[in-house]
Scaffold this active site. Structure first.
Site, short mmCIF file in Angstrom:
data_model
loop_
_atom_site.label_atom_id
_atom_site.label_comp_id
_atom_site.label_asym_id
_atom_site.label_seq_id
_atom_site.Cartn_x
_atom_site.Cartn_y
_atom_site.Cartn_z
N TYR A 1 -14.78 -23.79 -12.46
CA TYR A 1 -13.74 -22.93 -13.05
C TYR A 1 -13.42 -21.79 -12.09
O TYR A 1 -14.24 -20.89 -11.87
CB TYR A 1 -14.19 -22.34 -14.39
CG TYR A 1 -14.41 -23.35 -15.50
CD1 TYR A 1 -13.93 -24.65 -15.43
CD2 TYR A 1 -15.11 -22.98 -16.65
CE1 TYR A 1 -14.14 -25.56 -16.46
CE2 TYR A 1 -15.32 -23.87 -17.68
CZ TYR A 1 -14.84 -25.16 -17.58
OH TYR A 1 -15.07 -26.04 -18.61
N ARG B 1 -8.81 -15.16 -23.42
CA ARG B 1 -8.41 -14.50 -22.17
C ARG B 1 -8.20 -13.01 -22.33
O ARG B 1 -8.09 -12.29 -21.34
CB ARG B 1 -7.12 -15.13 -21.63
CG ARG B 1 -7.17 -16.62 -21.46
CD ARG B 1 -5.88 -17.17 -20.89
NE ARG B 1 -5.65 -16.74 -19.53
CZ ARG B 1 -4.63 -17.16 -18.78
NH1 ARG B 1 -3.75 -18.00 -19.28
NH2 ARG B 1 -4.49 -16.72 -17.55
#
Length: 325
Positions: free
Chosen positions: A60, A286
């Site tokens: 990631y 997020r």
């Protein structure tokens, strides 16, 4: 927030786990630009809200997500379960390939420990069974890493039943991480029953189908996503011919989620958690403001009558997809 036992491992995970795919920022399958301070605050908000485990992966952001997670959990390690993954490596040109050779797996583990700044990984998972012919070699190395105390528990991600059977005689699998949402139900046929029979905990990823089931997307908003957001260019659920059927399904689902007293996002996650085989659903965040609205999904229950109506809507959606293909 309730917890469930992760298979035979003895770990108790909250029914929501924090996913950090988007927190990694740009890479081949990234979600576009991401501010690190927002990521740190998001992780803290999720932990403060009661989530007791974080799922990340070396790939990631090509190591960046693990680095951010390491910064965020400094001083908060007690009682926190940290899960990460191996098997995908990258070169200086940011090209990603699958490698499951023992030496590669070991090097990845050492790098993840360094980036996360921890002494042991609570749950270490093979990210993808790629290349397939190397999965036994990688699993044997995870067994050695477990014996050495570098990892506590070992799992797999995106494996099918046959592949899991090949590993079981080497070392029992503690967990499986498959994609599972209302739009991705393939695991219900064989994988969930096999996991239950073999005491393999299931941590489902993408229960909101990368945000599509939250009700926030239209064709226009998808077109406005950054060009380096993988959903815009690589995710088939966000593109024709599946997109129109998916958007129509989400709209038809909205009154059912309201009847259940849940937002569309909460409903999507609670639907995944309705299965007893599922230990936890991984929810990506997020921004700090996204944490609190998702937390009620952890303990939500959906009435059987509503679930039957969802099944009917899914049949209609599936038929539209077949006809459009």
């Amino acid at each position: 927030m309730q917890t469930r036992k992760l298979g035979r491992s003895g770990l108790k995970l909250t029914t929501l786990g924090l996913g950090t795919w988007a927190i990694g920022g740009p890479w081949l399958f990234g979600w576009g630009p991401q501010d690190d301070e927002a990521s740190l605050n998001t992780i803290h908000a999720a932990l403060d809200g009661g989530i007791n485990w974080i799922d990340t992966a070396a790939v990631y952001g090509l190591g960046h997500a693990e680095t951010v997670v390491g910064r965020a959990i400094k001083g908060r390690r007690d009682g926190l379960v940290v899960a990460t993954k191996c098997g995908l490596i990258w070169d200086d040109l940011r090209r990603v390939t699958g490698h499951l050779r023992p030496d590669s797996v070991r090097a990845e583990c050492e790098n993840s420990l360094r980036r996360l700044d921890i002494d042991v990984i609570d749950l270490y998972q093979i990210h993808w069974p790629n290349p397939d012919e190397q999965i036994e070699f990688a699993w044997e190395e995870l067994a050695r890493l477990k014996e050495e105390g570098k990892i506590r528990h070992a799992g797999v991600s995106n494996f099918n039943v046959d592949q899991m059977k090949r590993l079981q005689n080497i070392m029992p699998i503690d967990s499986l991480q498959p994609p599972y949402s209302m739009l991705r139900r393939e695991v219900e046929r064989e994988i969930l029953p096999f996991s239950a029979e073999n005491e393999i905990g299931v941590v489902a990823y993408a229960p909101m189908q990368n945000g599509l089931l939250t009700g926030k997307f239209t064709e226009k908003t998808i077109a406005q996503l950054p060009e380096d957001d993988f959903r815009k260019t690589k995710n088939p659920e966000f593109q024709p011919p599946r997109l129109q059927a998916n958007l129509e399904f989400v709209e038809a689902l909205r009154p059912l989620s309201e009847k259940a007293g849940l937002t569309p996002a909460q409903f999507a996650v609670a639907w995944t958690l309705r299965r007893p085989e599922v230990t936890s659903a991984i929810v990506g965040m997020r921004a700090p403001a996204q944490a609190a609205p998702l937390l009620p999904a952890a303990d939500a229950r959906i009435d059987e009558g509503i679930l039957e109506k969802v099944a009917s809507l899914l049949e209609e959606r599936d038929e539209k997809v077949r006809n459009a293909s």
